[in-house]
Design a protein around this motif. Structure first.
Motif, PDB file in Angstrom:
ATOM      1  N   SER A 186     -32.799 -21.495  -5.938  1.00  0.00           N
ATOM      2  CA  SER A 186     -32.519 -22.682  -6.740  1.00  0.00           C
ATOM      3  C   SER A 186     -33.709 -23.616  -6.587  1.00  0.00           C
ATOM      4  O   SER A 186     -34.379 -23.602  -5.541  1.00  0.00           O
TER       5      SER A 186
ATOM      6  N   PHE B  86     -30.768 -26.908 -12.834  1.00  0.00           N
ATOM      7  CA  PHE B  86     -29.343 -27.119 -13.095  1.00  0.00           C
ATOM      8  C   PHE B  86     -28.957 -26.407 -14.384  1.00  0.00           C
ATOM      9  O   PHE B  86     -29.534 -26.653 -15.435  1.00  0.00           O
TER      10      PHE B  86
ATOM     11  N   THR C  96     -21.740 -26.403 -11.341  1.00  0.00           N
ATOM     12  CA  THR C  96     -22.354 -27.712 -11.598  1.00  0.00           C
ATOM     13  C   THR C  96     -21.429 -28.643 -12.393  1.00  0.00           C
ATOM     14  O   THR C  96     -21.852 -29.691 -12.864  1.00  0.00           O
TER      15      THR C  96
ATOM     16  N   LEU D 183     -21.124 -32.391 -11.687  1.00  0.00           N
ATOM     17  CA  LEU D 183     -22.130 -33.345 -12.160  1.00  0.00           C
ATOM     18  C   LEU D 183     -21.562 -34.122 -13.338  1.00  0.00           C
ATOM     19  O   LEU D 183     -20.978 -33.537 -14.250  1.00  0.00           O
TER      20      LEU D 183
ATOM     21  N   ARG E 284     -26.256 -35.245 -15.815  1.00  0.00           N
ATOM     22  CA  ARG E 284     -26.735 -34.108 -16.593  1.00  0.00           C
ATOM     23  C   ARG E 284     -27.818 -34.551 -17.588  1.00  0.00           C
ATOM     24  O   ARG E 284     -28.863 -33.930 -17.696  1.00  0.00           O
TER      25      ARG E 284
END
Lengths: 244, 81
Positions: A139, A184, A190, A193, A198
């Motif tokens: 990541s 992301f 995710t 978030l 975002r």
């Protein structure tokens, strides 16, 4: 047909990778705790389209002691393993100072210890069979910071370090080892978030958007394919330019 | 094929494949002096698991590796009992 194992292949990014590889003609072996409706539909698509084939093997990857037996069974049932995609991971976030120790331990167990032990057993069979490909899903958090993801970031950085040294170790045995570092991506992991976060991530990315699952799946496919035969020990970042 | 013969044949086979010059095999041959390196032993362990159905290294309590060829053979013979 070449066998490729994809851990965490029942949903999210793993499912996208599984779909892509099956379409590309591999016999994809998805490993996850539970079969999902999405995976079932991917299997039906695979059967219908006759590109590759898709199998599901239920296994809880946090059960480290059971991993040797898993690999033995996979080899017995499917034959030589050409590729391994270490994708399964948990993504708890939280401030380190109050994160429960059990969560810290689970992050390290599932995201670092489990893929390392799985790779141990798979890579030696690849060496015995004359070669193979390993792709570790890291990541961008492994090399850039994000508040609340310190432990997750540590585990992802560990996969990058693991990739580089293992590539040096097994290169002469014909095994390539690389990492993909997604930014992301919109997945269940995710979802926590908020929209605002975002949008901010997208705004700060060179391409003004987030990468999608298919972008990452194509990168994995590339690292398993003939075109990448001279690439090993590297990290392929797929983040729409977020860390550019 | 006996466990002993399986081990020896894998040692010879892997040496040939990896183009390693193998020292004359005897029970007291120290594995480090055999001409094979640790990756070769990884392949031998993987092949023996296929051939014999056992991997004594995964079930062993301690992390040591046998010192001599005789130790290696006995390690597999014991695990196979």
């Amino acid at each position: 047909m070449r066998n490729v194992i994809v851990t965490g292949g029942s949903r999210g990014l793993g499912l996208g990778i599984v779909r892509r590889l099956t379409e590309a003609g591999y016999r994809t072996i998805a490993i996850a705790r539970k079969e999902t409706a999405q995976l079932q539909s991917a299997m039906e698509d695979g059967e219908r389209d006759h590109h590759g084939s898709l199998r599901f093997v239920p296994f809880d990857l946090s059960r480290i002691d059971e991993i040797p037996r898993l690999v033995k069974t996979l080899r017995k049932d499917f034959g030589p393993i050409y590729g391994l995609v270490n994708n399964a991971a948990v993504g708890f976030d939280g401030v380190l100072a109050i994160m429960h120790n059990s969560q810290i331990e689970e992050l390290v167990r599932v995201n670092t210890l489990s893929p390392i032990v799985l790779t141990k057993y798979v890579v030696r069979s690849m060496m015995a069979d004359g070669g193979g490909r390993i792709v570790n899903v890291a990541s961008i958090i492994g090399f850039t910071g994000y508040s609340g993801l310190s432990v997750y970031g540590a585990t992802k950085a560990s996969m990058i370090g693991f990739t580089r040294s293992l590539a040096r170790e097994v290169g002469r045995m014909g095994v390539n080892v690389n990492s993909v570092a997604p930014g992301f991506v919109d997945t269940e992991m995710t979802q926590k978030l908020e929209d605002e976060q975002r949008q901010q991530i997208a705004r700060r990315s060179a391409l003004r958007r987030l990468p999608d699952i298919d972008d990452v799946a194509h990168a994995v496919e590339f690292l398993l394919g003939e075109q990448s035969k001279s690439i090993t020990g590297t990290v392929l970042t797929v983040d729409a330019g977020n860390t550019a | 094929m006996s466990v002993r013969l399986s081990v020896i044949s894998q040692v010879e086979q892997v040496a040939k494949e990896q183009k390693k010059k193998l020292a004359p095999l005897s029970d007291d041959l120290v594995l480090l002096d055999s001409g094979l390196d640790s990756l070769c032993f990884a392949i031998i362990v993987a092949r023996l698991e296929d051939a014999l159905g056992i991997d004594p290294f995964s079930t062993a309590e301690d992390a040591g590796f046998p010192v001599t060829l005789g130790d290696l053979i006995r390690f597999y013979e014991e695990a196979g009992k």
